[in-house]
Design a protein around this motif. Structure first.
Motif, PDB file in Angstrom:
ATOM      1  N   ILE A 247       0.750  -1.115  -0.142  1.00 59.26           N
ATOM      2  CA  ILE A 247       0.154   0.046   0.092  1.00 59.26           C
ATOM      3  C   ILE A 247       0.907   1.165  -0.128  1.00 59.26           C
ATOM      4  CG2 ILE A 247      -1.758   1.323   1.378  1.00 59.26           C
ATOM      5  CD1 ILE A 247      -2.700  -1.523   2.335  1.00 59.26           C
ATOM      6  N   GLN A 248       2.073   1.129   0.923  1.00 58.03           N
ATOM      7  CA  GLN A 248       2.677   2.224   0.895  1.00 58.03           C
ATOM      8  C   GLN A 248       3.336   2.600  -0.358  1.00 58.03           C
ATOM      9  OE1 GLN A 248       3.963   4.392   3.629  1.00 58.03           O
ATOM     10  NE2 GLN A 248       4.579   5.588   1.758  1.00 58.03           N
ATOM     11  N   GLY A 249       4.022   1.721  -0.956  1.00 60.39           N
ATOM     12  CA  GLY A 249       4.653   1.837  -2.446  1.00 60.39           C
ATOM     13  C   GLY A 249       3.725   2.334  -3.370  1.00 60.39           C
ATOM     14  N   SER A 252       3.168   6.066  -2.545  1.00 58.26           N
ATOM     15  CA  SER A 252       4.098   6.609  -2.766  1.00 58.26           C
ATOM     16  C   SER A 252       4.181   6.952  -4.419  1.00 58.26           C
ATOM     17  CB  SER A 252       5.419   6.262  -2.258  1.00 58.26           C
ATOM     18  OG  SER A 252       5.303   6.066  -1.142  1.00 58.26           O
ATOM     19  N   LEU A 253       4.024   6.068  -5.288  1.00 60.52           N
ATOM     20  CA  LEU A 253       4.134   6.194  -6.719  1.00 60.52           C
ATOM     21  C   LEU A 253       3.040   7.194  -7.363  1.00 60.52           C
ATOM     22  CD1 LEU A 253       4.783   2.481  -7.783  1.00 60.52           C
ATOM     23  CD2 LEU A 253       6.348   4.414  -8.035  1.00 60.52           C
ATOM     24  N   MET A 254       1.916   7.047  -6.629  1.00 62.89           N
ATOM     25  CA  MET A 254       0.557   8.003  -6.926  1.00 62.89           C
ATOM     26  C   MET A 254       1.162   9.482  -6.602  1.00 62.89           C
ATOM     27  SD  MET A 254      -2.697   5.823  -5.702  1.00 62.89           S
ATOM     28  CE  MET A 254      -3.774   7.026  -6.392  1.00 62.89           C
ATOM     29  N   LEU A 255       1.610   9.792  -5.463  1.00 62.58           N
ATOM     30  CA  LEU A 255       2.136  10.976  -5.027  1.00 62.58           C
ATOM     31  C   LEU A 255       3.314  11.575  -6.041  1.00 62.58           C
ATOM     32  CD1 LEU A 255       2.476  10.782  -1.288  1.00 62.58           C
ATOM     33  CD2 LEU A 255       0.797  12.252  -2.648  1.00 62.58           C
ATOM     34  N   LEU A 256       3.937  10.961  -6.630  1.00 61.04           N
ATOM     35  CA  LEU A 256       4.950  11.268  -7.611  1.00 61.04           C
ATOM     36  C   LEU A 256       4.549  11.963  -8.759  1.00 61.04           C
ATOM     37  CD1 LEU A 256       7.671   8.516  -7.243  1.00 61.04           C
ATOM     38  CD2 LEU A 256       7.927  10.874  -6.485  1.00 61.04           C
ATOM     39  N   LYS A 257       3.013  11.352  -9.175  1.00 63.29           N
ATOM     40  CA  LYS A 257       2.566  11.562 -10.418  1.00 63.29           C
ATOM     41  C   LYS A 257       1.495  12.841 -10.357  1.00 63.29           C
ATOM     42  CE  LYS A 257       3.256   7.114 -12.385  1.00 63.29           C
ATOM     43  NZ  LYS A 257       2.645   6.022 -13.101  1.00 63.29           N
ATOM     44  N   ILE A 258       1.252  13.296  -9.096  1.00 71.66           N
ATOM     45  CA  ILE A 258       0.270  14.470  -9.002  1.00 71.66           C
ATOM     46  C   ILE A 258       0.829  15.399  -8.076  1.00 71.66           C
ATOM     47  CG2 ILE A 258      -1.614  12.689  -9.126  1.00 71.66           C
ATOM     48  CD1 ILE A 258      -1.879  13.102  -5.877  1.00 71.66           C
ATOM     49  N   GLU A 259       0.259  16.833  -8.547  1.00 76.13           N
ATOM     50  CA  GLU A 259       0.805  17.825  -7.803  1.00 76.13           C
ATOM     51  C   GLU A 259      -0.031  18.048  -6.217  1.00 76.13           C
ATOM     52  OE1 GLU A 259       3.115  19.723  -8.955  1.00 76.13           O
ATOM     53  OE2 GLU A 259       3.336  18.776 -10.476  1.00 76.13           O
ATOM     54  N   SER A 260       0.622  19.093  -5.494  1.00 77.43           N
ATOM     55  CA  SER A 260       0.194  18.999  -4.172  1.00 77.43           C
ATOM     56  C   SER A 260      -1.277  19.693  -4.175  1.00 77.43           C
ATOM     57  CB  SER A 260       0.769  20.117  -3.336  1.00 77.43           C
ATOM     58  OG  SER A 260       1.261  21.192  -3.741  1.00 77.43           O
ATOM     59  N   GLU A 261      -1.803  20.381  -5.458  1.00 78.51           N
ATOM     60  CA  GLU A 261      -2.964  21.042  -5.534  1.00 78.51           C
ATOM     61  C   GLU A 261      -4.081  20.075  -5.888  1.00 78.51           C
ATOM     62  OE1 GLU A 261      -0.255  22.223  -6.969  1.00 78.51           O
ATOM     63  OE2 GLU A 261       0.082  24.040  -5.775  1.00 78.51           O
ATOM     64  N   HIS A 262      -3.723  18.818  -6.217  1.00 77.34           N
ATOM     65  CA  HIS A 262      -4.604  17.758  -6.680  1.00 77.34           C
ATOM     66  C   HIS A 262      -5.647  17.415  -5.579  1.00 77.34           C
ATOM     67  CE1 HIS A 262      -6.195  13.936  -8.259  1.00 77.34           C
ATOM     68  NE2 HIS A 262      -5.833  14.248  -9.548  1.00 77.34           N
ATOM     69  N   TYR A 265      -4.686  14.550  -3.287  1.00 76.89           N
ATOM     70  CA  TYR A 265      -3.432  14.633  -2.595  1.00 76.89           C
ATOM     71  C   TYR A 265      -3.240  14.435  -1.194  1.00 76.89           C
ATOM     72  CZ  TYR A 265       1.172  16.164  -1.480  1.00 76.89           C
ATOM     73  OH  TYR A 265       2.928  16.242  -1.175  1.00 76.89           O
ATOM     74  N   GLU A 266      -4.408  15.270  -0.588  1.00 80.05           N
ATOM     75  CA  GLU A 266      -4.278  14.932   1.153  1.00 80.05           C
ATOM     76  C   GLU A 266      -4.717  13.441   1.431  1.00 80.05           C
ATOM     77  OE1 GLU A 266      -3.291  16.847   3.168  1.00 80.05           O
ATOM     78  OE2 GLU A 266      -2.569  18.134   1.955  1.00 80.05           O
ATOM     79  N   LYS A 267      -5.707  13.060   0.624  1.00 80.30           N
ATOM     80  CA  LYS A 267      -6.322  11.752   0.864  1.00 80.30           C
ATOM     81  C   LYS A 267      -5.197  10.650   0.753  1.00 80.30           C
ATOM     82  CE  LYS A 267     -10.900  12.693  -0.425  1.00 80.30           C
ATOM     83  NZ  LYS A 267     -12.069  12.618  -1.888  1.00 80.30           N
ATOM     84  N   ILE A 268      -4.394  10.852  -0.303  1.00 77.84           N
ATOM     85  CA  ILE A 268      -3.123   9.895  -0.302  1.00 77.84           C
ATOM     86  C   ILE A 268      -1.980   9.820   0.700  1.00 77.84           C
ATOM     87  CG2 ILE A 268      -1.269   9.215  -1.930  1.00 77.84           C
ATOM     88  CD1 ILE A 268      -2.910  10.086  -4.391  1.00 77.84           C
ATOM     89  N   ASN A 270      -2.962  10.857   3.707  1.00 77.13           N
ATOM     90  CA  ASN A 270      -3.857  10.134   4.895  1.00 77.13           C
ATOM     91  C   ASN A 270      -3.287   8.678   4.824  1.00 77.13           C
ATOM     92  OD1 ASN A 270      -4.437  12.567   5.826  1.00 77.13           O
ATOM     93  ND2 ASN A 270      -6.630  12.551   4.806  1.00 77.13           N
ATOM     94  N   ILE A 271      -3.323   8.188   3.524  1.00 79.54           N
ATOM     95  CA  ILE A 271      -3.137   6.656   3.386  1.00 79.54           C
ATOM     96  C   ILE A 271      -1.652   6.424   3.886  1.00 79.54           C
ATOM     97  CG2 ILE A 271      -2.753   4.739   1.805  1.00 79.54           C
ATOM     98  CD1 ILE A 271      -4.877   6.081   0.043  1.00 79.54           C
ATOM     99  N   GLU A 272      -0.683   7.055   3.643  1.00 82.42           N
ATOM    100  CA  GLU A 272       0.619   7.224   4.081  1.00 82.42           C
ATOM    101  C   GLU A 272       0.784   7.175   5.661  1.00 82.42           C
ATOM    102  OE1 GLU A 272       3.107   9.894   2.098  1.00 82.42           O
ATOM    103  OE2 GLU A 272       4.108   8.423   0.633  1.00 82.42           O
ATOM    104  N   THR A 273      -0.074   8.301   6.330  1.00 87.21           N
ATOM    105  CA  THR A 273      -0.014   8.276   7.749  1.00 87.21           C
ATOM    106  C   THR A 273      -0.557   6.783   8.275  1.00 87.21           C
ATOM    107  OG1 THR A 273      -0.333  10.456   7.327  1.00 87.21           O
ATOM    108  CG2 THR A 273      -0.764   9.659   9.721  1.00 87.21           C
ATOM    109  N   TYR A 274      -1.792   6.361   7.804  1.00 85.81           N
ATOM    110  CA  TYR A 274      -2.327   5.275   8.255  1.00 85.81           C
ATOM    111  C   TYR A 274      -1.539   3.886   8.171  1.00 85.81           C
ATOM    112  CZ  TYR A 274      -6.772   7.871   8.331  1.00 85.81           C
ATOM    113  OH  TYR A 274      -7.663   8.942   8.275  1.00 85.81           O
ATOM    114  N   VAL A 275      -0.624   3.940   7.115  1.00 81.85           N
ATOM    115  CA  VAL A 275       0.211   2.823   6.959  1.00 81.85           C
ATOM    116  C   VAL A 275       1.463   3.014   7.863  1.00 81.85           C
ATOM    117  CG1 VAL A 275       2.079   2.105   5.368  1.00 81.85           C
ATOM    118  CG2 VAL A 275      -0.045   2.623   4.297  1.00 81.85           C
ATOM    119  N   GLN A 276       1.746   4.241   8.354  1.00 89.34           N
ATOM    120  CA  GLN A 276       2.928   4.425   9.469  1.00 89.34           C
ATOM    121  C   GLN A 276       2.271   4.037  10.680  1.00 89.34           C
ATOM    122  OE1 GLN A 276       4.232   8.457   9.085  1.00 89.34           O
ATOM    123  NE2 GLN A 276       5.146   8.212   7.100  1.00 89.34           N
TER     124      GLN A 276
END
Length: 456
Positions: A247-249, A252-262, A265-268, A270-276
């Protein structure tokens, strides 16, 4: 006195001869009387009598005296033999009673002692002089006295022997002893019940041994259960960690392909935070499963306790931390970071048990544990460093004590705990070759855990 008794026995043993002698004496007396009455008679008349009637009279008297003497001797000998047999039987009976470990006693219908053996005195702890005529309820507990009242009534109705497995006696020094009692009626033939008789057995040592055996079996079963849970938890943690990494991988790949204004972006993120957060849980599970020992080196536990307790005391002002650390504590081979985690988990657990504040006692000492002591915990005997953490909290009930180290078991309300704190403590201690013991009483909870001492 002995001379008179021997003379008496000699006379009685020769009663037949005595009877014949008395008969002869009678014969001689008759002859002398006839000599003075009839001086002109001849010698044979003096000796045998003047006529045939006198002769047969003397012979009859002689026979009667001999028969009487023989009967007296027979009666005496029979009574003497019966008396000897009775004394021998009584002596044998008393010897048997005095040689067995159980205590025998007899009472009247009111419960007053009429007879008791020396082992009986030894078992209940009273000297013989203080028990003669004493009622048995005087040295028992009030509960046992009430129970015996019911049993004696039942015994008088049924006549059947009663076996009492819990007969509590209070010794003169105030100590209570648990005994077993076999209780039955004492009856005289044709007269009915005259009292009671019983056999006491001291089972306090046996009960203590059984209790210790049960405790060891419970500890061994608990250790085996935790071992099985640890194996299961370790497998689940690894599989779950692999899923989280996937899930983390992808996140991370999705975040590389989108801008912070997308908009996503915040939802993805959040996914990283939940993974941690999930990764933190898996680390705790791996700690419980004893698969997380990393940087092991010789360590002074007093130093770790000093620093960790000082940090905890600064953040929890309502808790007073009291330390008693052994000056010459042995060094141990441990992972410093994991031991700090263990201590902080136990500090927090103690703090949560002291709702309105309290005292937290920390103590270290060197101990040597033998094979019989460590057997239930599946660790090696030898030198250990003992860390004692004692709080003045509300305590833990027996049922909870049996489950507090299980993963995801918690007594806290939803959202206040994951149930992995003490589980990871257990796993880390076990991974260092030690073990943890928990004792708890009302308003006083004690946590003892041991770590093997190594060469530092």
């Amino acid at each position: 006195m002995k001379l008179k008794k021997d003379f008496k026995n000699t006379i009685m043993d020769s009663m037949v001869v005595t009877g014949i002698g008395l008969g002869c004496f009678y014969w001689v007396c008759e002859s002398f009387m006839y000599f003075f009455l009839e001086p002109e008679a001849n010698f044979f008349q003096y000796l045998l009598g003047p006529d045939i009637f006198q002769i047969w009279t003397r012979i009859l008297v002689l026979c009667l005296l001999a028969i009487f003497g023989s009967h007296v001797q027979y009666t005496y000998n029979k009574r003497k033999a019966d008396g000897d047999a009775l004394r021998e039987s009584e002596e044998k009976y008393r010897t048997i009673l005095e040689s067995i470990e159980e205590g025998y006693f007899e009472t009247d219908l009111e419960g007053n002692l009429t007879f008791f053996s020396n082992p009986f005195c030894k078992i209940i702890g009273y000297p013989r002089s203080q028990l003669i005529g004493v009622n048995t309820r005087r040295y028992t507990t009030p509960e046992t006295a009430k129970k015996m009242n019911r049993i004696t009534e039942k015994l008088l109705d049924s006549g059947m022997t009663e076996n009492i497995t819990s007969y509590d006696v209070i010794r003169p020094d105030g100590t209570k002893v648990m005994l077993e009692l076999s209780f039955s009626l004492l009856e005289n033939p044709g007269e009915g019940p005259s009292g009671f008789k019983g056999v006491l057995r001291d089972v306090s040592v046996r009960k203590k041994t059984e209790k210790e055996k049960h405790k060891l079996e419970t500890q061994l079963q608990q250790a085996q259960k935790m071992e099985s849970i640890g194996t299961l938890a370790g497998g689940i943690a690894h599989d779950f960690n692999n899923i989280l990494m996937g899930i983390q991988g992808n996140a991370s790949l999705m975040l590389l392909k989108i801008e912070s204004e997308h908009p996503n972006y915040e939802k993805i993120k959040n996914i990283e935070t939940y993974v941690q957060n999930g990764t933190t849980l898996t680390k705790q599970l791996l700690g419980f499963a004893r698969r997380g020992k990393y940087l092991v080196k010789a360590t002074d536990l007093n130093e770790i306790i000093d620093k960790s307790s000082a940090l905890f005391a600064r953040t929890k002002k309502e808790i007073r931390v009291i330390t008693n650390l052994h000056e010459s504590i042995w060094t141990v081979e441990v992972d410093r970071g994991q031991i700090e985690q263990v201590l902080l988990n136990l500090y927090v657990n103690a703090w949560q048990a002291m709702i309105d504040g309290g005292d937290l006692y920390l103590r270290t000492e060197n101990v040597i544990l033998d094979r019989s002591y460590v057997k239930p915990y599946t660790v090696e005997p030898g030198q250990y460093v003992k860390i004692s953490i004692t709080d003045t909290g509300v305590g833990i009930d027996k049922t909870t004590q049996q489950r507090i180290f299980e993963p995801f078991f918690t007594t806290k309300e939803m959202g206040r705990g994951t149930g992995l704190g003490l589980a990871s403590v257990y796993g880390i201690i076990k991974s260092h070759g030690g073990y943890i013991n928990v004792y708890s009483e009302l308003n006083r909870g004690n946590d003892f855990h041991y770590l093997p001492a190594g060469v530092g």
